[in-house]
Design an enzyme around this catalytic site. Structure first.
Site, PDB file in Angstrom:
ATOM      1  N   TRP A 166     -21.185 -10.108  -0.136  1.00 32.29           N
ATOM      2  CA  TRP A 166     -21.733  -8.748  -0.257  1.00 32.29           C
ATOM      3  C   TRP A 166     -22.796  -8.693  -1.344  1.00 32.29           C
ATOM      4  O   TRP A 166     -23.803  -8.005  -1.209  1.00 32.29           O
ATOM      5  CB  TRP A 166     -20.620  -7.734  -0.515  1.00 32.29           C
ATOM      6  CG  TRP A 166     -19.682  -7.626   0.649  1.00 32.29           C
ATOM      7  CD1 TRP A 166     -18.343  -7.901   0.660  1.00 32.29           C
ATOM      8  CD2 TRP A 166     -20.008  -7.225   1.997  1.00 32.29           C
ATOM      9  NE1 TRP A 166     -17.826  -7.690   1.921  1.00 32.29           N
ATOM     10  CE2 TRP A 166     -18.813  -7.283   2.745  1.00 32.29           C
ATOM     11  CE3 TRP A 166     -21.189  -6.828   2.628  1.00 32.29           C
ATOM     12  CZ2 TRP A 166     -18.772  -6.961   4.112  1.00 32.29           C
ATOM     13  CZ3 TRP A 166     -21.154  -6.510   3.983  1.00 32.29           C
ATOM     14  CH2 TRP A 166     -19.956  -6.577   4.701  1.00 32.29           C
ATOM     15  N   ASP A 207     -21.215  -2.263  -6.898  1.00 34.33           N
ATOM     16  CA  ASP A 207     -20.644  -2.033  -5.571  1.00 34.33           C
ATOM     17  C   ASP A 207     -19.130  -2.126  -5.752  1.00 34.33           C
ATOM     18  O   ASP A 207     -18.599  -3.204  -5.996  1.00 34.33           O
ATOM     19  CB  ASP A 207     -21.156  -3.116  -4.607  1.00 34.33           C
ATOM     20  CG  ASP A 207     -20.479  -3.061  -3.237  1.00 34.33           C
ATOM     21  OD1 ASP A 207     -19.650  -2.161  -3.004  1.00 34.33           O
ATOM     22  OD2 ASP A 207     -20.788  -3.952  -2.402  1.00 34.33           O
ATOM     23  N   LYS A 230     -12.058   1.295   2.486  1.00 32.24           N
ATOM     24  CA  LYS A 230     -11.047   0.394   1.927  1.00 32.24           C
ATOM     25  C   LYS A 230     -10.017   1.173   1.113  1.00 32.24           C
ATOM     26  O   LYS A 230      -8.844   1.137   1.424  1.00 32.24           O
ATOM     27  CB  LYS A 230     -11.697  -0.695   1.076  1.00 32.24           C
ATOM     28  CG  LYS A 230     -12.222  -1.866   1.913  1.00 32.24           C
ATOM     29  CD  LYS A 230     -13.708  -1.865   2.068  1.00 32.24           C
ATOM     30  CE  LYS A 230     -14.192  -2.958   3.005  1.00 32.24           C
ATOM     31  NZ  LYS A 230     -15.569  -3.331   2.746  1.00 32.24           N
TER      32      LYS A 230
HETATM   33  C1  LIG Z   1     -16.781  -3.826   3.010  1.00 32.21           C
HETATM   34  C2  LIG Z   1     -17.737  -4.049   1.922  1.00 32.21           C
HETATM   35  C3  LIG Z   1     -19.114  -3.804   2.082  1.00 32.21           C
HETATM   36  C4  LIG Z   1     -19.718  -3.336   3.384  1.00 32.21           C
HETATM   37  O1  LIG Z   1     -19.518  -1.997   3.527  1.00 32.21           O
HETATM   38  P1  LIG Z   1     -20.187  -1.145   4.710  1.00 32.21           P
HETATM   39  O2  LIG Z   1     -19.675   0.221   4.382  1.00 32.21           O
HETATM   40  O3  LIG Z   1     -19.692  -1.700   5.993  1.00 32.21           O
HETATM   41  O4  LIG Z   1     -21.659  -1.257   4.587  1.00 32.21           O
HETATM   42  C5  LIG Z   1     -19.923  -3.998   0.994  1.00 32.21           C
HETATM   43  N1  LIG Z   1     -19.440  -4.424  -0.191  1.00 32.21           N
HETATM   44  C6  LIG Z   1     -18.142  -4.691  -0.364  1.00 32.21           C
HETATM   45  C7  LIG Z   1     -17.649  -5.166  -1.690  1.00 32.21           C
HETATM   46  C8  LIG Z   1     -17.242  -4.510   0.678  1.00 32.21           C
HETATM   47  O5  LIG Z   1     -15.940  -4.770   0.512  1.00 32.21           O
END
Ligand SMILES: *Cc1c(COP(=O)(O)O)cnc(C)c1O
Length: 358
Positions: A102, A170, A194
């Site tokens: 990511w 993030d 999540k």
């Molecule tokens: C799942 C995830 C993403 C992707 O998220 P989307 O909402 O599908 O764009 C990005 N960063 C992390 C750390 C994730 O766990």
């Protein structure tokens, strides 16, 4: 009715109480004769949900008044582009710390928009850890970007790096899982699917002064300012996702807030890591001990055949979501806030039983 033991990585398990409450309110929301999905985003009923969600998130995460809470769309991936579009000014460099897939994706988006530099990376060692220390000191830096929890590799920053510029994180896979000092961050973003609710809404927590430094030549819909000026109601927000987020936040407060959640998360992760550590090498954790994630527990078995057998047996006991990400293989148990400790106990017991049998 049957509920599986859900270890999905995302979208992931929601609290059972939340699902039942949504079901109860779905047909006739608070005597309006319609579901929350069927009413205006400018109605007083939805407005109450929207502002309550913001204030509960503030309370749970202890978000200071210097920071704003925005509800956006497009997921974390959209933020990968939004952040550099707004904050990577000409003549500056954005710094990224690479701790997984990511983080790489976030870097790629920024690289297509301006000057970027990798401040640290653990790619060479298979992303088994987060960097112990940062070697380079960023100059003319727009910001430093990190991924707080690496969903795919099962690593997590135990404490955040001290940077001299603006820190952006993030936090998609560990937001609201532990106490953090929000004031250290200029911007935090997380797709909800999540730890916060269903997919569809993306939570952004941002320093107001930092938002004021954003570039203004972007189309309106790609500026954070548009969302902050309109309290995230510039256009139609994902109303049902925000409603579900509100229910998850209510559930979190009922459980005792961030301290209770963090304590439960520690206990849950401990159960599984204990099983790995006491297996005499039968289960091998992907993450180095000092970088282990409380949210995603990644491990391997001695062979592909045993992995397949392990997963088949787990499925027969109602456990889903355990195959590892295709880029890492092995197994991964995602044990976000909503996963009850009883589910981790069931998995730990199954792991022990399977190891003894083999
Ligand atoms: C799942 C995830 C993403 C992707 O998220 P989307 O909402 O599908 O764009 C990005 N960063 C992390 C750390 C994730 O766990």
């Amino acid at each position: 009715m049957f509920r599986s033991i859900n270890f999905n990585a995302g979208p992931a398990a929601l609290p059972q109480e939340v699902i039942l409450k949504a079901q109860e309110e779905l047909f006739d929301y608070h005597g309006t004769g319609m579901s929350i999905m069927e009413m205006s985003h400018r109605s007083k009923e939805f407005h109450a949900v929207h502002v309550h969600a913001q204030s509960m998130l503030r309370e749970i995460m202890d978000i200071p008044d210097t920071h704003e809470v925005l509800f956006m769309q497009g997921g974390a991936s959209h933020q990968f582009a939004m952040v550099p579009m707004n904050f990577l000014h000409p003549g500056q460099t954005a710094h990224y710390i690479l701790t997984g897939t990511w983080a790489e994706k976030a870097l790629q988006e920024a690289a297509s928009l301006g000057s970027v530099d990798v401040l640290a990376s653990t790619k060479e060692t298979g992303y088994r850890s987060v960097p112990a220390e940062l070697s380079k000191k960023p100059l003319h830096s727009a910001y430093t970007h990190i991924t707080s929890n690496n969903t795919i590799y099962g690593t997590q920053w135990q404490s955040f790096p001290e940077v001299e510029d603006r820190l952006i994180a993030d936090m998609s896979s560990d937001i609201m899982s532990r106490k953090i000092d929000v004031s250290k961050f200029s911007l935090i973003y997380a797709g909800a699917q999540k730890n916060l609710g269903p997919s569809g809404v993306t939570v952004v927590i941002a320093d107001k002064d930092f938002l004021g430094t954003a570039q203004r030549e972007q189309p309106k819909i790609l500026q954070y300012k548009t969302f902050s000026d309109s309290n995230s109601l510039y256009n139609t927000p994902p109303t049902f996702s925000i409603y579900m987020l509100a229910l998850v936040l209510e559930w979190t407060l009922e459980r005792g807030g961030i301290h209770a959640i963090e304590k439960a998360n520690n206990e849950k992760a401990q159960l599984l890591y204990h099983e790995i550590d006491s297996s005499e090498g039968f289960y091998e954790g992907h993450a180095e001990k000092g970088s282990r994630s409380q949210m995603n527990v990644t491990f391997r078995l001695p062979s592909e055949d045993l992995t397949a057998e392990f997963l088949k047996g787990a499925a027969a006991e109602g456990m889903v979501g355990l195959p590892g990400h295709r880029s890492v293989g092995g197994c991964r148990a995602s044990i976000y806030n909503a996963v009850p400790i009883t589910h981790c106990e069931a998995l730990a017991e199954y792991m022990e039983k399977f190891r003894k049998k083999n």
